[in-house]
Design an enzyme around this catalytic site. Sequence first.
Site, short mmCIF file in Angstrom:
data_model
loop_
_atom_site.label_atom_id
_atom_site.label_comp_id
_atom_site.label_asym_id
_atom_site.label_seq_id
_atom_site.Cartn_x
_atom_site.Cartn_y
_atom_site.Cartn_z
CD GLU A 91 49.31 31.48 27.59
OE1 GLU A 91 48.20 31.08 27.21
OE2 GLU A 91 49.47 32.16 28.62
CB CYS A 104 55.92 36.88 32.24
SG CYS A 104 55.04 35.74 33.34
CB CYS A 115 44.96 28.40 41.41
SG CYS A 115 46.51 28.22 42.33
CB CYS A 118 44.77 30.07 37.70
SG CYS A 118 46.22 30.22 36.65
CB CYS A 335 49.10 32.58 33.62
SG CYS A 335 50.43 33.64 34.17
#
Length: 346
Positions: A91, A104, A115, A118, A335
């Site tokens: 991405e 980004c 994590c 996430c 993300c």
Amino acid sequence: MKPLIYDFSLEELQQWAKDNGEPAFRGGQIFDWLYVKRVNDFESMSNLSKALRGKLADQFSISALTEITKLESKDGTVKFLFGLHDDHAIETVIMKHNYGNSVCVTTQVGCRIGCTFCASTLGGLKRDLTAGEIVAQVVRSQQILDARGERVSSIVIMGTGEPFENYDATMRFLRLMIHEKGLNIGQRHITVSTSGIVPNIYKFADEDTQINLAISIHAPNDALRSKLMPVNRRYPFDDVIESLRYYQAKTGRRVSFEYALIGGVNDQPEHAEELAGVLKTMLCHVNLIPVNHVPERKYVRTSRNDIFEFQRILADHGVNVTIRREQGHDIAAACGQLRAKHMELG
């Protein structure tokens, strides 16, 4: 698979030109075609001989990314899912701010940091990206902005993956981005974010750059941070803070802390008080991030009142703190969300 030309520095392209019987300045012309004129094929490099263009096509690939999905938010955020040569997907996000366009980028296919809030870590780490595959994300973004007469004004290395676990490729990427004969992105307009890979924080401190450093912290102590971020068991909270004090002593630069607020987990007043106690003597900025809902995770967003209370407590202790403006909320811009969905469908 032929090597990707974006993996090569100006000096390496100059040496390649000489090795192929050409003057070194041809390497500079190639570099200019890649980063200033931003062509998509070697045949368009019209000031090179046909024979030299043929050699480039024979020895290098210039195509790194294939667009799989493009999502556009009402706030101007554009999120891409790009396919790589080996059928993996990554991405990249273009974010529009009042001060310009930020890109980004992703540094790994997947992530092994783990994590628990996430989406990037779903499915684990598949492989590192090469420097050229990271570069290609910015070049593609700039090509898109070229059509609007705009440019990439800043870069954040906060996409999928841990850049400091792909350290050499990340640093090569950074050197290519700041090159004055390339995209020439100002060093202070680039931020690299790490979950706290301590040895490479020390290494980065010694690089003598003006590039910004951000740390994903997400908890004020070892016990809670280890629950949220398994990497903390390898690099404990105190060791991360100590490495950042070395970084600041060496560079004199401010550190940014990314703190994802998770409802009922790390967002209570006592957490804010404890965090302030750790950070109040540091030159730093805390960016509070209301956690994005990820269907595969069970965490909930912190309430609006609790977000402002957390901010107030930090500010009252003299800690510089802001709440991140949400972007791309309507297009799953957190993300890893788009890639995770693609993996399910695949």
